[in-house]
Design a protein around this motif. Structure first.
Motif, PDB file in Angstrom:
ATOM      1  N   THR A 143      -0.129  -3.092  -1.759  1.00 54.02           N
ATOM      2  CA  THR A 143       1.761  -3.299  -1.154  1.00 54.02           C
ATOM      3  C   THR A 143       2.575  -2.080  -0.906  1.00 54.02           C
ATOM      4  O   THR A 143       3.570  -2.766  -0.719  1.00 54.02           O
ATOM      5  CB  THR A 143       1.519  -3.383  -3.110  1.00 54.02           C
ATOM      6  N   ASP A 144       2.128  -1.890   0.003  1.00 53.69           N
ATOM      7  CA  ASP A 144       2.050  -1.086   1.373  1.00 53.69           C
ATOM      8  C   ASP A 144       1.770  -0.282   2.109  1.00 53.69           C
ATOM      9  O   ASP A 144       0.764  -0.455   1.823  1.00 53.69           O
ATOM     10  CB  ASP A 144       4.011   0.570   0.081  1.00 53.69           C
ATOM     11  N   CYS A 167       0.005  -8.124  -0.892  1.00 55.77           N
ATOM     12  CA  CYS A 167       1.433  -7.950  -2.130  1.00 55.77           C
ATOM     13  C   CYS A 167       2.599  -9.246  -0.970  1.00 55.77           C
ATOM     14  O   CYS A 167       1.674  -9.355   0.501  1.00 55.77           O
ATOM     15  CB  CYS A 167       2.106  -7.092  -2.021  1.00 55.77           C
ATOM     16  N   ASP A 191       5.272  -9.213  -0.133  1.00 55.31           N
ATOM     17  CA  ASP A 191       5.964  -9.185   0.695  1.00 55.31           C
ATOM     18  C   ASP A 191       5.625  -8.840   1.888  1.00 55.31           C
ATOM     19  O   ASP A 191       6.937  -8.716   2.980  1.00 55.31           O
ATOM     20  CB  ASP A 191       7.172  -7.675   0.253  1.00 55.31           C
ATOM     21  N   PHE A 192       4.558  -8.740   1.972  1.00 55.67           N
ATOM     22  CA  PHE A 192       3.814  -8.623   3.564  1.00 55.67           C
ATOM     23  C   PHE A 192       4.356  -9.313   4.581  1.00 55.67           C
ATOM     24  O   PHE A 192       4.803  -9.503   5.613  1.00 55.67           O
ATOM     25  CB  PHE A 192       2.155  -8.567   3.320  1.00 55.67           C
ATOM     26  N   THR A 222      11.413  -7.575   4.983  1.00 55.79           N
ATOM     27  CA  THR A 222      11.057  -6.576   4.258  1.00 55.79           C
ATOM     28  C   THR A 222      10.450  -5.073   5.151  1.00 55.79           C
ATOM     29  O   THR A 222      10.897  -4.355   4.783  1.00 55.79           O
ATOM     30  CB  THR A 222      10.024  -6.719   2.835  1.00 55.79           C
ATOM     31  N   VAL A 237       7.181  -4.851   5.273  1.00 62.96           N
ATOM     32  CA  VAL A 237       6.231  -4.668   4.685  1.00 62.96           C
ATOM     33  C   VAL A 237       4.553  -4.421   6.307  1.00 62.96           C
ATOM     34  O   VAL A 237       4.609  -4.113   5.762  1.00 62.96           O
ATOM     35  CB  VAL A 237       6.229  -5.246   3.242  1.00 62.96           C
ATOM     36  N   ASP A 241       5.039  -2.408   8.473  1.00 60.80           N
ATOM     37  CA  ASP A 241       4.715  -0.630   8.493  1.00 60.80           C
ATOM     38  C   ASP A 241       3.473  -0.928   7.791  1.00 60.80           C
ATOM     39  O   ASP A 241       2.545   0.077   8.342  1.00 60.80           O
ATOM     40  CB  ASP A 241       5.564  -0.342   6.739  1.00 60.80           C
ATOM     41  N   ILE A 242       2.568  -1.259   7.216  1.00 65.43           N
ATOM     42  CA  ILE A 242       1.251  -1.347   7.195  1.00 65.43           C
ATOM     43  C   ILE A 242       0.390  -1.610   7.862  1.00 65.43           C
ATOM     44  O   ILE A 242      -0.948  -0.687   9.000  1.00 65.43           O
ATOM     45  CB  ILE A 242       1.001  -2.445   5.977  1.00 65.43           C
TER      46      ILE A 242
END
Length: 122
Positions: A24-25, A53, A55-56, A61, A63, A66-67
């Motif tokens: 998710t994050d 998720c 949002d990826f 976003t 996301v 970041d991931i």
């Protein structure tokens, strides 16, 4: 979630499938990746798209960035496998295409393709 380990010439590949959304994050991605590394010794992850998720896949976003940055910092390679045909976003399609030209992160259709890309990655 199921974890299957496949031995490959450049190291073990962990195939993650089934279950509910796990990533998710960036923190959740790193926790999962480190758990998999501890359990299997693998630093190459073939991840079912259903574990990531939604949002990826909306680049605005942040996301995805970041991931992937977190996984890169900890020296993981990953291939996310699943159906991407329904995404109309040009930036996402460009991101997927550019990632697939790299050597750390890949977006492919099948688990078999994910394992092959990770096997071939240096």
């Amino acid at each position: 979630m199921n974890i299957e380990t496949i031995q490959a010439p450049r190291g073990a590949i962990a195939v993650l499938s089934g279950g509910k959304v796990q990533i998710t994050d960036a923190g959740a991605a790193l926790d999962l990746a480190m758990s998999v590394r501890y359990e299997t010794g693998a630093s190459r992850l073939a991840i079912d798209k259903r574990l990531v998720c939604s949002d990826f896949f909306i680049l605005s976003t942040g996301v995805a960035g970041d991931i992937l940055q977190k996984l890169m910092n900890y020296r993981f390679k990953a291939a996310i496998y699943g159906d991407y045909s329904h995404y109309a976003s040009k930036p996402l399609r460009d991101f997927i295409r550019e990632s697939n030209h790299g050597k750390d992160f890949f977006f492919v259709s099948t688990m078999k393709e994910a394992v092959q890309r990770l096997t071939d990655a240096e």
